[in-house]
Design an enzyme around this catalytic site. Structure first.
Site, PDB file in Angstrom:
ATOM      1  N   LYS B  80       4.653 -20.061 -33.972  1.00  0.00           N
ATOM      2  CA  LYS B  80       4.748 -18.815 -34.745  1.00  0.00           C
ATOM      3  C   LYS B  80       5.020 -19.134 -36.211  1.00  0.00           C
ATOM      4  O   LYS B  80       5.835 -20.016 -36.512  1.00  0.00           O
ATOM      5  CB  LYS B  80       5.866 -17.949 -34.170  1.00  0.00           C
ATOM      6  CG  LYS B  80       6.001 -16.581 -34.820  1.00  0.00           C
ATOM      7  CD  LYS B  80       7.179 -15.811 -34.220  1.00  0.00           C
ATOM      8  CE  LYS B  80       7.234 -14.384 -34.717  1.00  0.00           C
ATOM      9  NZ  LYS B  80       8.375 -13.640 -34.130  1.00  0.00           N
ATOM     10  N   SER B 155       6.906  -9.184 -32.399  1.00  0.00           N
ATOM     11  CA  SER B 155       6.247  -9.770 -33.533  1.00  0.00           C
ATOM     12  C   SER B 155       5.506 -11.076 -33.233  1.00  0.00           C
ATOM     13  O   SER B 155       4.647 -11.472 -34.019  1.00  0.00           O
ATOM     14  CB  SER B 155       7.262 -10.020 -34.645  1.00  0.00           C
ATOM     15  OG  SER B 155       8.205 -10.999 -34.281  1.00  0.00           O
ATOM     16  N   SER B 179      10.711  -9.745 -29.562  1.00  0.00           N
ATOM     17  CA  SER B 179       9.486 -10.268 -30.184  1.00  0.00           C
ATOM     18  C   SER B 179       8.806 -11.407 -29.438  1.00  0.00           C
ATOM     19  O   SER B 179       7.683 -11.772 -29.775  1.00  0.00           O
ATOM     20  CB  SER B 179       9.775 -10.722 -31.617  1.00  0.00           C
ATOM     21  OG  SER B 179       9.823  -9.616 -32.477  1.00  0.00           O
TER      22      SER B 179
END
Lengths: 96, 491
Positions: B80, B155, B179
Site C-alpha cells: 500500500k 482505503s 481499511s
C-alpha cells in the site's frame, strides 16, 4: 444544524494552515455543521465516571539507550525537498 | 502462467525454495497479469518491474548458492502506498507527496524483503487512508476486479484489487477504521488487522496514530498468518510495538473447533441489515458451529457510539499528524511571498478535499474551547467501547460480525461525507479497542459481488482468529481470483 459562520471556518483554516477559497469555506461551513450534529450523539453518554482512553493499548513508551546509532544522512534527508542550500532546507525569509 | 497464479503465496514459496520454479518465472507471470489487468483496474500507483526482476534474480542466486531464501521466497508482494519503500516513490495517494522517494524501508517491508518476498509495486488507496472506496485517491480510483463500475473499497483498495485481479500474490495494507478488512470483503480476499502494537508502524505514514496498524492481505488465511508472523514483533523504532512472542510461523491447519466459543453480537445485526450481508454471517455461523464451535449471543451495548467517537478521535489525530506537510521537506512547493503563505498554500494545493475536511474537523474538536466537549468525550466513549469487548471476551473467544454494510457499490454512490463514514460502522470499533480482526470471503451476492465476514479477537490472539478462519475457509471455499475479462463488464 445551522452552518458554521464563515469567519469561524476561516479561523480554523488559519490554525490548520490551509489557504481556502470562498467556495470551499462555504462548503466546509455546511459539512462541519452536519458532522458536529452527528457526533453530538456522544452527549447521550454519562461519562462522568469514565477515564478517557488516550491510546489503543495501555503501555509505557520505551526509551532506547542514549547511544548514537546509524541515522539518515543529510543528503538523504534533504533529497525530497524542493529547495535546499548549503546542506539545509531553504525557506522564504522570515526576518527582513 | 495461470498455474502459478492459482497457487497460494506459501505454496509458491515452497515451489521456489525447492527449485521447481524460479522466482524470476513467478515474478514474470505476475507482471504479465499486471500488464493485462492494470489499465482497467488501476490497483497500482507505481510498478517497479526492474526492481522486482532484480530482487527475484537475487532470490534465485541465493537458492543456487544453497543459502536460506526465506519463508516467502519469490512471492510477488504489493505494498500500500501509505507504507514507505526505499528508493520507490511513495505518495500516500496525495499530491503533497508527489515525487517523494523515501530513503528507507518500513520495518514491515524490510522484514518481508528479508523473508524473500518481492516488492512489485505500490498500491492505490484513499489519500492518507482517509476513505472507504479509493475515490479519495488524488490519482484516480481503483476498479473492483469483480465489476469494473464498482468500488474496490478502501482505503487499502489497491492492495485488495491487486490480489483479486491476480497482479500480486500477497499484499500489505493499513487499517485505521477498517481499511484492510472492508476492501478485502468487497474484493473477496483475506485481510488481517493485527492487534494494535503487533506490527511496527515505523514507515507507515501516520493518519491516526492510536488506531493505525499495518497488516497482511492475501488469498488464504494461511498466507495472512505466515505474513503476520514475518512482520510481527517488537521494533526499537516504534515504541508502541509490543514486546510479545510473535505468532507461529507454521501455517494454521483445519481442525476441530470444539471448545471454542464464538460470539454473535445483537448490535451487529440491525433490523435494516442488508439481507445478503446477513446471509453471509449466517452461513459463517453455521459453518463454524458445524466444525464444533459453540455460538453464543453477546452484547456490545456501546456499539452505536463507536462511529461518532472514531470520527472525532481520528480527525483530531490526523490534524496533528498531517501538520508535518509544510511544503518544505518534501512535496511540491508553490510560489509564496512568506513562510506562512508557503505553508497554507502548499497544504491547500497538496491535500484533497477529504483530507482538508478531516484536518478541519480535527482542528475544531481539539481547539481549546471545544476539546472537553468533543475530544475528551470521544476518548471516554472509546473506553466504554473497549470495556464492552473486554466483558464479551470473558464469555467468548472470538466475535463473528459483518464487515461492510453492503457488497461493492457503484462509484459515486456514497456522495456525502457522512454516508461514506457510515460504511465503516462495523469495522472501526475493533480499532478503537486495539483488537485483531480477520476478514475473509463468505459467498457472493446473487449478481456475483463478493461478501465477507470478520472475526474479532482478544488482544494478541490472532492465532484463534486464524484457527477459526481456516475452518471457515475450508467450509465456504477459499478466495478466488476474478475472471478476466471481468464478469460485471465495463463501467
Amino acid at each position: 444544524m445551522a452552518p458554521l459562520a464563515d469567519a469561524e471556518v476561516r479561523a480554523l483554516a488559519h490554525l490548520a494552515r490551509l489557504e481556502l477559497d470562498d467556495a470551499t469555506v462555504a462548503r466546509l461551513a455546511d459539512e462541519l455543521a452536519a458532522h458536529l450534529a452527528y457526533v453530538a450523539m456522544l452527549d447521550e453518554l454519562d461519562t462522568s465516571a469514565v477515564e478517557p482512553m488516550t491510546h489503543a493499548v495501555a503501555m509505557t513508551l520505551r526509551l532506547r539507550d542514549d547511544v548514537p546509532g546509524p541515522a539518515l544522512t543529510a543528503d538523504d534527508a534533504l533529497a525530497g525537498a524542493a529547495a535546499t542550500r548549503d546542506g539545509c532546507f531553504e525557506v522564504p525569509a522570515v526576518i527582513d | 502462467m495461470d498455474d502459478l497464479l492459482a497457487r497460494s503465496a506459501i505454496a509458491l514459496a515452497a515451489e521456489v525454495r525447492a527449485g521447481r520454479v524460479s522466482a524470476r518465472e513467478v515474478v514474470d507471470a505476475y507482471l504479465a497479469r499486471l500488464a493485462l489487468t492494470e489499465p482497467a483496474i488501476h490497483a497500482y500507483l507505481a510498478v517497479d518491474a526492474d526492481g522486482a526482476r532484480a530482487a527475484a534474480a537475487a532470490v534465485d542466486a541465493a537458492i543456487a548458492r544453497g543459502d536460506e531464501p526465506g519463508p516467502l521466497a519469490g512471492v510477488p508482494l504489493a505494498v500500500k502506498d501509505l507504507i514507505v519503500t526505499r528508493g520507490l516513490a511513495t505518495t500516500a495517494a496525495s499530491r503533497i507527496l508527489d515525487g517523494w522517494i523515501p530513503p528507507y524501508d518500513a520495518t514491515a517491508v524490510a522484514r518481508l524483503r528479508a523473508a524473500g518476498a518481492i516488492v512489485v509495486g505500490k498500491t492505490n488507496c484513499d489519500e492518507f487512508g482517509m476513505g472507504s472506496t479509493n475515490e479519495a485517491s488524488a490519482f484516480g480510483p481503483t476498479a473492483n476486479p469483480w465489476h469494473l463500475g464498482r468500488v474496490a473499497g478502501g482505503s487499502s483498495g489497491g492492495s485488495a484489487a491487486a490480489l483479486a485481479a491476480g497482479s500480486a500474490a500477497l499484499a500489505l495494507g493499513t487499517d485505521t477504521g477498517g481499511s484492510i478488512r472492508q476492501p478485502a470483503a468487497l474484493c473477496g480476499v483475506v485481510g488481517m488487522k493485527p492487534t494494535y502494537g503487533r506490527v511496527s508502524r515505523w514507515g507507515a505514514i501516520a493518519y491516526a496514530s492510536s488506531l493505525d496498524q499495518i497488516g497482511p492481505m492475501a488469498m488464504t488465511v494461511a498466507d495472512a498468518a505466515v505474513t503476520l508472523a514475518v512482520i510481527a514483533g517488537v521494533d526499537p523504532r516504534d515504541p508502541t510495538s509490543i514486546d510479545a512472542p510473535p505468532p507461529p510461523l507454521a501455517p494454521p491447519t483445519v481442525g476441530d473447533l470444539r471448545g471454542l466459543r464464538v460470539g454473535l453480537a445483537r448490535e451487529y445485526r440491525p433490523a435494516d441489515l442488508d439481507p445478503e450481508v446477513a446471509g453471509a454471517v449466517d452461513r459463517a455461523a453455521a459453518a463454524l458451529a458445524a466444525a464444533g464451535a459453540e455460538l453464543v449471543e453477546v452484547g456490545l451495548p456501546h456499539t452505536r457510539y463507536a462511529l461518532p467517537a472514531y470520527y472525532v478521535i481520528a480527525p483530531a489525530e490526523a490534524a496533528s499528524n498531517l501538520a508535518r506537510y509544510d511544503g518544505i521537506r518534501f512535496g511540491p512547493r508553490p510560489p509564496a511571498d512568506d513562510l506562512d503563505q508557503l505553508y497554507a498554500r502548499a497544504r491547500a494545493v497538496g491535500f484533497g478535499p477529504e483530507v482538508v475536511r478531516r484536518i478541519m474537523i480535527g482542528t475544531f474538536v481539539t481547539r481549546v474551547d471545544h476539546r472537553a466537549a468533543y475530544y475528551d468525550q470521544a476518548q471516554r466513549a472509546r473506553a466504554l467501547v473497549r470495556d464492552d469487548f473486554d466483558r464479551a471476551f470473558t464469555e467468548v473467544d472470538a466475535i463473528l460480525a459483518p464487515v461492510a454494510p453492503h457488497a461493492a457499490f457503484a462509484r459515486g454512490e456514497l456522495h456525502t461525507p457522512l454516508s461514506m463514514y457510515l460504511a465503516d460502522v462495523f469495522t472501526l470499533a475493533c480499532n478503537l479497542a486495539g483488537l485483531p480482526g480477520l476478514a475473509l470471503p463468505c459467498g457472493a451476492t446473487v449478481d456475483g459481488r463478493p461478501l465477507g465476514v470478520q472475526l474479532l479477537g482478544r488482544p494478541l490472539d490472532e492465532a484463534t482468529l486464524c484457527r477459526l478462519g481456516v475452518a471457515l475457509e475450508a467450509a465456504v471455499g477459499p478466495a478466488r481470483r476474478a475472471p478476466w475479462p471481468p464478469p460485471g463488464g465495463a463501467p
